[in-house]
Design a protein around this motif. Structure first.
Motif, PDB file in Angstrom:
ATOM      1  N   LYS A 127      12.286   4.639   3.524  1.00 56.23           N
ATOM      2  CA  LYS A 127      12.556   5.685   2.535  1.00 56.23           C
ATOM      3  C   LYS A 127      13.884   5.439   1.835  1.00 56.23           C
ATOM      4  CE  LYS A 127      13.211  10.737   2.397  1.00 56.23           C
ATOM      5  NZ  LYS A 127      13.190  11.977   3.224  1.00 56.23           N
ATOM      6  N   ALA A 161      13.970   2.033  -0.388  1.00 59.15           N
ATOM      7  CA  ALA A 161      13.255   2.210  -1.645  1.00 59.15           C
ATOM      8  C   ALA A 161      14.090   3.046  -2.627  1.00 59.15           C
ATOM      9  CB  ALA A 161      11.906   2.878  -1.404  1.00 59.15           C
ATOM     10  N   ALA A 162      14.730   4.107  -2.129  1.00 61.54           N
ATOM     11  CA  ALA A 162      15.583   4.939  -2.991  1.00 61.54           C
ATOM     12  C   ALA A 162      16.796   4.153  -3.479  1.00 61.54           C
ATOM     13  CB  ALA A 162      16.026   6.193  -2.231  1.00 61.54           C
ATOM     14  N   LYS A 217      15.686   1.845  -6.261  1.00 60.45           N
ATOM     15  CA  LYS A 217      15.426   2.624  -7.469  1.00 60.45           C
ATOM     16  C   LYS A 217      16.728   2.959  -8.183  1.00 60.45           C
ATOM     17  CE  LYS A 217      13.135   6.835  -9.118  1.00 60.45           C
ATOM     18  NZ  LYS A 217      12.365   8.046  -8.710  1.00 60.45           N
ATOM     19  N   SER A 250       9.118   2.788  -4.446  1.00 59.63           N
ATOM     20  CA  SER A 250       9.753   4.110  -4.448  1.00 59.63           C
ATOM     21  C   SER A 250       9.160   5.021  -5.507  1.00 59.63           C
ATOM     22  CB  SER A 250      11.263   3.967  -4.678  1.00 59.63           C
ATOM     23  OG  SER A 250      11.526   3.497  -5.986  1.00 59.63           O
TER      24      SER A 250
END
Length: 408
Positions: A303, A306-307, A310, A357
């Motif tokens: 999590k 991926a953030a 991004k 993401s």
């Protein structure tokens, strides 16, 4: 007595004319000139006036059809001296501007190309993806092994104390993820570090033991043997580099459902959405203070990574030199890659994780069937063999991962 002159004219009067010729004529030419006038007609003779062809008439309404600039035999009004100088200088000014623009473009290209090769040279490289007998054949799509190590390099004593990292030397694997992207979509798959697998030359043990036995090269071999997926690229980052990258982008937004407090990871977060700085982010991906321990931790790692990708590829970072430059410098200086990898490969990695993401891919953990323990190994995680093989087969063939192998 007229003396051959028209009536009312005298030789004396001729001598008193106000605008004599500017050049005195010889006597013979002067006599002829006086006798016939300036236009070749005898003095005193009646001369028929020449009509104006463009005088007022019904056909033209009193206007010269070639008046002004339309007269093909006329002359355009001469520009002023200032306008003439402007016309003469317009060409050189345009040429100067073109040369300046070309020089700026060339300078920008030199800076970009030079900057790329400079950053590429800063990457830490190791011979990781070596061939060996029985290595899986090349498979379609692209496969990355992304590793987070517990290396404390780059952290000050104060930071080690604040982040509760301890002072252990060397590096060990703290997280491992397999990223696949291709025509079958993008998949980010967590490999729990306690997975019980066969390590070439060392028997069965936890997955992270492969790194301890033989570094990243043996870790890659172990993953390839366990999954049948050939690894194309390798990327590794330690604690210090991770903190630096997160701080370089200005922190990462994460939402947590309940308060997270773990003194062992230096973590103390309130429930809700918040922006994590480098130290908080490190605690977030390290903490195992959950009921199912490492399994929930790997979900948080996927999590967060991926953030992070991004945020790193957002216009607010890429187009902002105060964010983009520190990010590039921190990434280049703190990532360890295979000797065949380059900066452009890391950029592709970032964009692939950005897609995950954004909901364009699949994030999952290897299917788990249970837990176990063994002497000299301790407690470990056991894969669901059938479902794990179906998942790996989809990656090998670059096909979409079937929903049946994913944990809901």
């Amino acid at each position: 007595m007229t003396d051959g002159w028209p009536e009312g004219w005298t030789r004396q009067g001729r001598e008193q004319r106000t605008d004599p010729p500017t050049e005195r004529l010889p006597p013979q030419q002067a006599a002829a000139y006086d006798a016939y006038g300036a236009y070749g007609a005898p003095q005193g003779a009646y001369q028929e006036p020449v009509p104006d062809p463009y005088a007022a008439s019904p056909g033209y309404g009193g206007h010269d059809p070639y008046g002004g600039y339309n007269d093909p035999y006329g002359h355009a009004e001469r520009p002023s001296r200032r306008a003439a100088r402007g016309l003469r200088g317009a060409g050189p000014r345009r040429r100067r501007r073109s040369r300046v623009l070309a020089a700026l473009v060339a300078l920008l290209l030199v800076v970009l190309v030079g900057g790329y090769f400079y950053l590429d040279s800063k990457l830490q490289r190791e011979a990781v993806l070596a061939d060996y007998p029985g290595r899986p054949a090349d498979t379609p799509g692209t496969n990355w092994l992304v590793v987070g190590s517990d290396s404390r390099e780059g952290l000050t004593k104060e930071q080690r104390k604040e982040y509760a990292t301890g002072n252990a030397s060397g590096r060990r694997t703290d997280s491992m993820m397999l990223l696949h992207y291709g025509s079958g979509g993008t998949t980010l798959l967590s490999l729990p570090r306690d997975s019980y697998v066969e390590i070439p030359g060392h028997g069965r043990n936890k997955l992270n033991a492969a790194f301890a036995f033989g570094g990243p090269k043996l870790l890659v071999q172990t993953v390839e043997k366990a999954t049948g997926v050939r690894i194309d690229h390798y990327a590794e980052i330690g604690f210090g580099g991770f903190v630096g990258v997160v701080d370089a982008v200005g922190g990462v937004d994460i939402c947590v459902e309940k308060p997270l407090k773990d003194p062992k990871a230096g973590l103390d977060l309130k429930a809700g959405c918040q922006t994590l700085d480098g130290g908080q982010a490190l605690g977030f991906v390290r903490t195992r203070n959950f009921a199912n321990g490492d399994l929930e931790r790997v979900e948080n790692q996927r999590k967060f990574f991926a953030a992070l990708m991004k945020k790193a590829t957002s216009p607010g970072v890429m187009l902002n030199p105060f964010r983009g430059v520190p990010l590039a410098l921190n990434s280049a200086a703190n990532f360890t890659v295979d000797e065949g990898d380059h900066l452009v490969d890391l950029v592709r990695l970032m964009w692939a994780m950005r897609g995950v993401s954004g909901g364009d891919g699949v994030t999952a953990t290897v299917p788990i069937s249970g837990f176990g323990s063994a002497p000299g190994v301790g407690s470990y995680v056991r894969w669901d063999t059938a479902r794990a093989e179906a998942l790996f087969a989809a990656l090998r063939e670059d096909k979409p991962v079937p929903d049946s192998v994913l944990d809901k």
